[in-house]
Design a protein around this motif. Structure first.
Motif, PDB file in Angstrom:
ATOM      1  N   ASP A 101       1.355  -2.682   4.925  1.00  0.00           N
ATOM      2  CA  ASP A 101       0.773  -3.826   4.225  1.00  0.00           C
ATOM      3  C   ASP A 101       0.667  -5.047   5.119  1.00  0.00           C
ATOM      4  OD1 ASP A 101       0.963  -2.920   1.071  1.00  0.00           O
ATOM      5  OD2 ASP A 101       2.564  -2.100   2.307  1.00  0.00           O
ATOM      6  N   MET A 102       1.371  -5.030   6.256  1.00  0.00           N
ATOM      7  CA  MET A 102       1.345  -6.165   7.172  1.00  0.00           C
ATOM      8  C   MET A 102       0.177  -6.117   8.139  1.00  0.00           C
ATOM      9  SD  MET A 102       5.379  -6.544   8.085  1.00  0.00           S
ATOM     10  CE  MET A 102       6.507  -5.607   7.073  1.00  0.00           C
ATOM     11  N   LYS A 103      -0.669  -5.093   8.058  1.00  0.00           N
ATOM     12  CA  LYS A 103      -1.821  -5.008   8.945  1.00  0.00           C
ATOM     13  C   LYS A 103      -2.761  -6.190   8.704  1.00  0.00           C
ATOM     14  CE  LYS A 103      -1.617  -0.013   9.517  1.00  0.00           C
ATOM     15  NZ  LYS A 103      -2.212   1.307   9.226  1.00  0.00           N
ATOM     16  N   SER A 104      -3.271  -6.726   9.793  1.00  0.00           N
ATOM     17  CA  SER A 104      -4.093  -7.938   9.728  1.00  0.00           C
ATOM     18  C   SER A 104      -5.268  -7.783   8.775  1.00  0.00           C
ATOM     19  CB  SER A 104      -4.614  -8.292  11.118  1.00  0.00           C
ATOM     20  OG  SER A 104      -3.566  -8.381  12.053  1.00  0.00           O
ATOM     21  N   ALA A 105      -5.889  -6.604   8.768  1.00  0.00           N
ATOM     22  CA  ALA A 105      -7.098  -6.395   7.982  1.00  0.00           C
ATOM     23  C   ALA A 105      -6.870  -6.589   6.492  1.00  0.00           C
ATOM     24  CB  ALA A 105      -7.648  -4.993   8.242  1.00  0.00           C
ATOM     25  N   LEU A 106      -5.652  -6.388   6.035  1.00  0.00           N
ATOM     26  CA  LEU A 106      -5.354  -6.499   4.599  1.00  0.00           C
ATOM     27  C   LEU A 106      -5.087  -7.936   4.163  1.00  0.00           C
ATOM     28  CD1 LEU A 106      -3.125  -3.339   4.081  1.00  0.00           C
ATOM     29  CD2 LEU A 106      -5.579  -3.607   3.665  1.00  0.00           C
ATOM     30  N   GLU A 107      -4.741  -8.806   5.105  1.00  0.00           N
ATOM     31  CA  GLU A 107      -4.517 -10.227   4.822  1.00  0.00           C
ATOM     32  C   GLU A 107      -3.489 -10.427   3.716  1.00  0.00           C
ATOM     33  OE1 GLU A 107      -8.435 -11.790   4.042  1.00  0.00           O
ATOM     34  OE2 GLU A 107      -8.900 -11.941   6.183  1.00  0.00           O
ATOM     35  N   ARG A 108      -2.413  -9.659   3.762  1.00  0.00           N
ATOM     36  CA  ARG A 108      -1.336  -9.783   2.779  1.00  0.00           C
ATOM     37  C   ARG A 108      -0.214 -10.660   3.336  1.00  0.00           C
ATOM     38  NH1 ARG A 108      -2.638  -8.128  -2.395  1.00  0.00           N
ATOM     39  NH2 ARG A 108      -3.680  -6.086  -2.376  1.00  0.00           N
ATOM     40  N   SER A 109       0.235 -11.618   2.562  1.00  0.00           N
ATOM     41  CA  SER A 109       1.409 -12.398   2.929  1.00  0.00           C
ATOM     42  C   SER A 109       2.662 -11.616   2.561  1.00  0.00           C
ATOM     43  CB  SER A 109       1.406 -13.737   2.195  1.00  0.00           C
ATOM     44  OG  SER A 109       1.569 -13.523   0.799  1.00  0.00           O
ATOM     45  N   ALA A 110       3.812 -12.049   3.072  1.00  0.00           N
ATOM     46  CA  ALA A 110       5.065 -11.403   2.705  1.00  0.00           C
ATOM     47  C   ALA A 110       5.301 -11.514   1.199  1.00  0.00           C
ATOM     48  CB  ALA A 110       6.220 -12.040   3.477  1.00  0.00           C
ATOM     49  N   ALA A 111       4.950 -12.654   0.615  1.00  0.00           N
ATOM     50  CA  ALA A 111       5.123 -12.842  -0.828  1.00  0.00           C
ATOM     51  C   ALA A 111       4.239 -11.884  -1.617  1.00  0.00           C
ATOM     52  CB  ALA A 111       4.817 -14.289  -1.204  1.00  0.00           C
ATOM     53  N   SER A 112       3.019 -11.659  -1.137  1.00  0.00           N
ATOM     54  CA  SER A 112       2.117 -10.733  -1.805  1.00  0.00           C
ATOM     55  C   SER A 112       2.639  -9.305  -1.723  1.00  0.00           C
ATOM     56  CB  SER A 112       0.726 -10.818  -1.177  1.00  0.00           C
ATOM     57  OG  SER A 112      -0.134  -9.825  -1.703  1.00  0.00           O
ATOM     58  N   ILE A 113       3.203  -8.929  -0.574  1.00  0.00           N
ATOM     59  CA  ILE A 113       3.770  -7.597  -0.416  1.00  0.00           C
ATOM     60  C   ILE A 113       4.938  -7.398  -1.377  1.00  0.00           C
ATOM     61  CG2 ILE A 113       4.959  -6.056   1.193  1.00  0.00           C
ATOM     62  CD1 ILE A 113       3.330  -7.475   3.440  1.00  0.00           C
ATOM     63  N   ALA A 114       5.800  -8.398  -1.474  1.00  0.00           N
ATOM     64  CA  ALA A 114       6.938  -8.307  -2.394  1.00  0.00           C
ATOM     65  C   ALA A 114       6.471  -8.254  -3.841  1.00  0.00           C
ATOM     66  CB  ALA A 114       7.878  -9.486  -2.177  1.00  0.00           C
ATOM     67  N   GLU A 115       5.442  -8.989  -4.158  1.00  0.00           N
ATOM     68  CA  GLU A 115       4.880  -8.948  -5.511  1.00  0.00           C
ATOM     69  C   GLU A 115       4.392  -7.534  -5.831  1.00  0.00           C
ATOM     70  OE1 GLU A 115       0.738 -10.492  -6.742  1.00  0.00           O
ATOM     71  OE2 GLU A 115       2.101 -12.152  -7.178  1.00  0.00           O
ATOM     72  N   GLY A 116       3.753  -6.895  -4.858  1.00  0.00           N
ATOM     73  CA  GLY A 116       3.304  -5.531  -5.049  1.00  0.00           C
ATOM     74  C   GLY A 116       4.448  -4.564  -5.253  1.00  0.00           C
ATOM     75  N   MET A 117       5.534  -4.756  -4.512  1.00  0.00           N
ATOM     76  CA  MET A 117       6.717  -3.917  -4.726  1.00  0.00           C
ATOM     77  C   MET A 117       7.232  -4.084  -6.145  1.00  0.00           C
ATOM     78  SD  MET A 117       8.942  -1.706  -3.677  1.00  0.00           S
ATOM     79  CE  MET A 117       8.979  -1.592  -1.875  1.00  0.00           C
ATOM     80  N   GLY A 118       7.179  -5.291  -6.664  1.00  0.00           N
ATOM     81  CA  GLY A 118       7.580  -5.526  -8.046  1.00  0.00           C
ATOM     82  C   GLY A 118       6.716  -4.753  -9.027  1.00  0.00           C
ATOM     83  N   GLU A 119       5.434  -4.610  -8.714  1.00  0.00           N
ATOM     84  CA  GLU A 119       4.545  -3.835  -9.577  1.00  0.00           C
ATOM     85  C   GLU A 119       4.936  -2.361  -9.576  1.00  0.00           C
ATOM     86  OE1 GLU A 119       0.634  -4.704  -8.170  1.00  0.00           O
ATOM     87  OE2 GLU A 119       0.708  -6.803  -8.814  1.00  0.00           O
ATOM     88  N   LEU A 120       5.380  -1.834  -8.441  1.00  0.00           N
ATOM     89  CA  LEU A 120       5.843  -0.448  -8.390  1.00  0.00           C
ATOM     90  C   LEU A 120       7.110  -0.262  -9.232  1.00  0.00           C
ATOM     91  CD1 LEU A 120       5.325   0.511  -4.622  1.00  0.00           C
ATOM     92  CD2 LEU A 120       3.720   0.677  -6.534  1.00  0.00           C
ATOM     93  N   VAL A 121       7.998  -1.228  -9.142  1.00  0.00           N
ATOM     94  CA  VAL A 121       9.207  -1.175  -9.970  1.00  0.00           C
ATOM     95  C   VAL A 121       8.836  -1.183 -11.446  1.00  0.00           C
ATOM     96  CG1 VAL A 121      11.309  -2.423 -10.630  1.00  0.00           C
ATOM     97  CG2 VAL A 121      10.687  -2.203  -8.209  1.00  0.00           C
TER      98      VAL A 121
END
Length: 243
Positions: A101-121
């Motif tokens: 998720d940290m790949k430049s092309a996706l333009e995801r911030s660390a907060a956005s990545i953590a938010e996505g992990m919350g969606e999986l939970v």
């Protein structure tokens, strides 16, 4: 009764052995952390490996990927519901995602990545299988991945702009998420203690080597033992967050 553990992640759960030239290969089960963990846990546990190279939390593809994966693609969010149903009953689900998720092309911030992990939970905690299947909901262990550091940036820095900073922010964000959701947390970087601290030691600077797999398996083993000492659904509250 056999306890079933779903290990859900990316190439470092798959056991991808990174190289600097030529195609990568998969470590054998005896080397992968999932296989080593199975040996440590013994016959009372069944380990289910669900690792996919390039898997992201909620993006179907990443620019530059050599293979287009049909169906759910590389999106964990789209694949996870069917994955859960196909493997029930489950005692525990380990989710180790965030590196891709940290790949430049996706333009995801660390907060956005953590938010996505919350969606999986949320998917695991709210998925409505109970009217159909008489199985309790599994415990959840979310894992912040190994750090991205100088070696990876030297090899492919343009693909991972600002990734070192994001990778170092994820542990704290995931830990707070675990407290909020009432699940468990482990920082994979803490298990990889050699210099450079917290980074995977494969030659490509991104993938685990055989020693990393052994150390991570031991960390998961100790964590699962500690989880067994907690009452069901009791969240861990680190002192730094409880004050």
């Amino acid at each position: 009764m056999i306890r079933r553990l779903l290990c859900f992640g990316d190439s470092n759960t798959y056991g991808w052995q990174g190289t600097l030239s030529g195609p990568a290969i998969r470590y054998p089960r005896s080397v992968r952390w999932t296989g080593r963990l199975a040996a440590l846990l013994g016959s009372d546990w069944e380990i289910i490996e669900e690792g996919l190279g390039g898997r992201t939390i909620r993006d179907h593809f990443t620019v530059g990927s050599r293979t287009s994966v049909p169906g759910a693609g590389l999106s964990a969010k789209d694949y996870l519901p069917a994955c859960l149903l196909s493997h029930l009953p489950l005692d525990t689900v380990i989710i180790m995602l965030g590196s891709n998720d940290m790949k430049s092309a996706l333009e995801r911030s660390a907060a956005s990545i953590a938010e996505g992990m919350g969606e999986l939970v949320d998917i695991i905690q709210t998925f409505p299988w109970e009217p159909l299947l008489d199985y309790p909901r599994p415990r959840i262990l979310i894992v912040s991945p190994p750090l991205i550091g100088a070696r990876k940036m030297e090899l492919a820095g343009e693909r991972y702009v600002n990734a070192p900073e994001k990778s170092r922010a994820l542990a704290g964000l995931y830990q707070r998420l675990a407290v909020k959701k009432g699940v468990f947390f482990l920082d994979a970087a803490e298990a990889l203690i050699d210099s450079p601290h917290g980074e995977a030691h494969g030659v490509d600077g991104m993938h685990l080597n055989d020693v990393d797999h052994a150390r991570l398996a031991r960390a998961f083993f100790e964590k699962l033992r500690a989880m067994d000492e907690h009452r069901p659904h009791t969240p861990e509250i680190p002192h730094s967050l409880a004050d």
